[in-house]
Design an enzyme around this catalytic site. Structure first.
Site, PDB file in Angstrom:
ATOM      1  N   HIS A 276       0.675  -1.278   0.059  1.00 14.77           N
ATOM      2  CA  HIS A 276      -0.007   0.011  -0.175  1.00 14.77           C
ATOM      3  C   HIS A 276       0.999   1.169  -0.161  1.00 14.77           C
ATOM      4  CE1 HIS A 276      -3.403  -2.578   0.666  1.00 14.77           C
ATOM      5  NE2 HIS A 276      -3.038  -2.816   1.629  1.00 14.77           N
ATOM      6  N   ASP A 327      -5.020  -8.260  -3.335  1.00 15.55           N
ATOM      7  CA  ASP A 327      -5.211  -8.157  -1.898  1.00 15.55           C
ATOM      8  C   ASP A 327      -6.643  -8.694  -1.389  1.00 15.55           C
ATOM      9  OD1 ASP A 327      -5.317  -7.065   0.519  1.00 15.55           O
ATOM     10  OD2 ASP A 327      -5.249  -4.955   0.233  1.00 15.55           O
TER      11      ASP A 327
HETATM   12 ZN   LIG Z   1      -3.356  -6.814   2.659  1.00 15.81          ZN
END
Ligand SMILES: [Zn+2]
Length: 454
Positions: A276, A327
């Site tokens: 991220h 994800d």
């Molecule tokens: Zn994750």
């Protein structure tokens, strides 16, 4: 990095690729030979298929790398789209599924999810795995039963896995794990290392490490994890600054940002990937870039969870290689992740062209494989792993553009539905859009998700 061992006993196989993505360009008429799981030869300027060659129409790309996955989140698809909220309210729903997983149900779900990935052209997944023990935290008879279920699921679905076995010890700075999180915790980084060291690498499976986040791993435990990964030359991943609340809590507890905390405890470096990297300071970006720490962007999840847009362009410019992951599996489509990274940057800056299609493909393949500890995958060249995937250039989405614009078409218009072939270690896993090991993937997904419904 040691290349994956060859898969012995495979005869020489010849493919004729109507178009192939070779490094930075589309080549028409390419012959590609494989043996024992590796590419042995690539020949261009071959307008017609040689006798006996298998013909792959469309554009063949190196296999795609899904560098960040939590397989069980696939069970949340649809259900978490009802109503409003934030990352934190989404997490409560996610925990209700985590509570129900067993080694058997997780194997069943992950096999179907990894089959969905193969159908999307993904040849390797980085599984960020933290549901280690039975509910309440009691270890299974085999303390790695859950991790083994994932490794086996990848084998059953025909893709490679890097099991990023994750340390998860606390619910926040100075806080014990909550009731949901007890099954994630080994109690200490030493106990995690002892359990994790029992996992064995296999032809299709690498073992790596992960720090769940600075809120879930106390600062005095970080160096143990970094050392474990360093001793093995293993990849080390960490969720980093996905939420501003985590940054605020870290500053309060330690007087610095999560990135600075990781740097001070030896976690950053070229084998490390921050996942991220959304809410960073200029100093954070410089620390990540200077140390060669990678960045895994997960744009479809980041937008789904209303996280924000990470500074991917600035990170790359500073020296952080980029990879991509699906994800939470709101969708599984690496082409969509690749274009979303560029399109997010366009929306933020109101200018176009931050990455070329070639650069986006590199993030979706070679740099993604490198983040998973596989430097020998992600290119179509002799000596590389025989991992590749073919995208149709004659579908309703992709028909029209000149074939030499195949990379632009693939990245900016195609979807996972355009994948026709996926070959992993020289084995044809998806042929003409059909998974050859999991015959009915939608049914497998539906059954596995239904088994987890409360
Ligand atoms: Zn994750």
């Amino acid at each position: 990095m040691t290349p994956a061992p060859p898969t012995p006993g495979q005869p020489t196989k010849t493919y004729w690729l109507e178009h192939a993505w070779l490094d930075t360009r589309v080549e028409p008429g390419v012959v590609l030979q494989t043996r024992d799981g590796r590419i042995t030869a690539v020949r261009t300027d071959t307008p017609a298929p040689p006798p006996g060659a298998e013909v792959l129409r469309g554009l063949t790309l190196p296999g795609l790398a899904n560098a960040h996955s939590h397989a069980f989140h696939r069970a949340l698809r649809g259900t978490v789209q009802v109503g409003s909220g934030t990352f934190w309210t989404w997490r409560e729903v996610m925990y209700t599924v985590a509570d129900r997983l067993t080694p058997e149900t997780y194997h069943r779900l992950a096999r179907a999810v990894y089959a969905e990935m193969a159908l999307a052209g993904i040849t390797a997944v980085g599984e960020f795995h933290y549901v280690h023990h039975a509910p309440g935290g009691t270890p299974y008879a085999d303390p790695n039963a859950m991790g083994e279920a994932l490794v086996e699921a990848a084998a059953d679905a025909g893709i490679r896995i890097t099991l990023l076995d994750t340390v998860y010890l606390s619910s926040g700075f100075g806080q014990p794990p909550n009731a949901h999180q007890l099954r994630f915790s080994d109690g200490s980084a030493d106990a995690w290392a002892e359990r994790c060291s029992l996992l064995k690498e296999r032809d299709h499976a690498r073992i790596g490490a992960a720090v769940h986040s600075v809120r879930a791993v106390p600062a005095d435990q970080l160096a143990t994890v970094a050392r474990w990964a360093e001793e093995r030359g293993a990849p080390l991943h960490v969720h980093l600054s996905e939420q501003t609340a985590e940054n605020d809590a870290c500053r309060e507890a330690h007087g610095c940002t999560p990135t600075r905390l990781l740097a001070e405890h030896g976690v950053l470096g070229p084998r490390t990937t921050g996942v991220h990297n959304t809410h960073l300071t200029d100093e954070d970006i410089a620390l990540l870039g200077r140390s060669g720490t990678g960045t895994c962007m997960c744009p479809t999840t980041e937008r789904d969870l209303a996280d924000g847009i990470g500074p991917a362009a600035a990170l790359q410019k500073a020296g952080s290689p980029l990879s991509l992951g699906s994800d939470s599996h709101a969708v599984i489509d690496l082409l969509e992740e690749a274009r979303a990274m560029e399109l997010n940057e366009r929306l933020r800056t109101r200018t176009r062209g931050h990455w070329t299609a070639a650069a986006l493909l590199r993030a979706a393949s070679a740099d993604g494989h490198a983040a998973l500890g596989r430097d020998d995958a992600g290119t179509l060249e002799a000596g590389a792993a025989a991992d590749f995937t073919t995208i149709a250039l004659d579908s309703v989405r992709t028909a029209g553009p000149l074939p030499r614009l195949g990379a632009e078409t693939a990245v900016f218009a195609a979807s996972a539905a355009d994948v026709t072939h996926t070959v992993v270690a020289g084995r044809h896993i998806v042929r003409d859009g059909v998974h050859r090991l999991v015959p009915d993937v939608p049914r497998a997904l539906a059954d596995a998700v239904a088994a987890l419904r409360g």
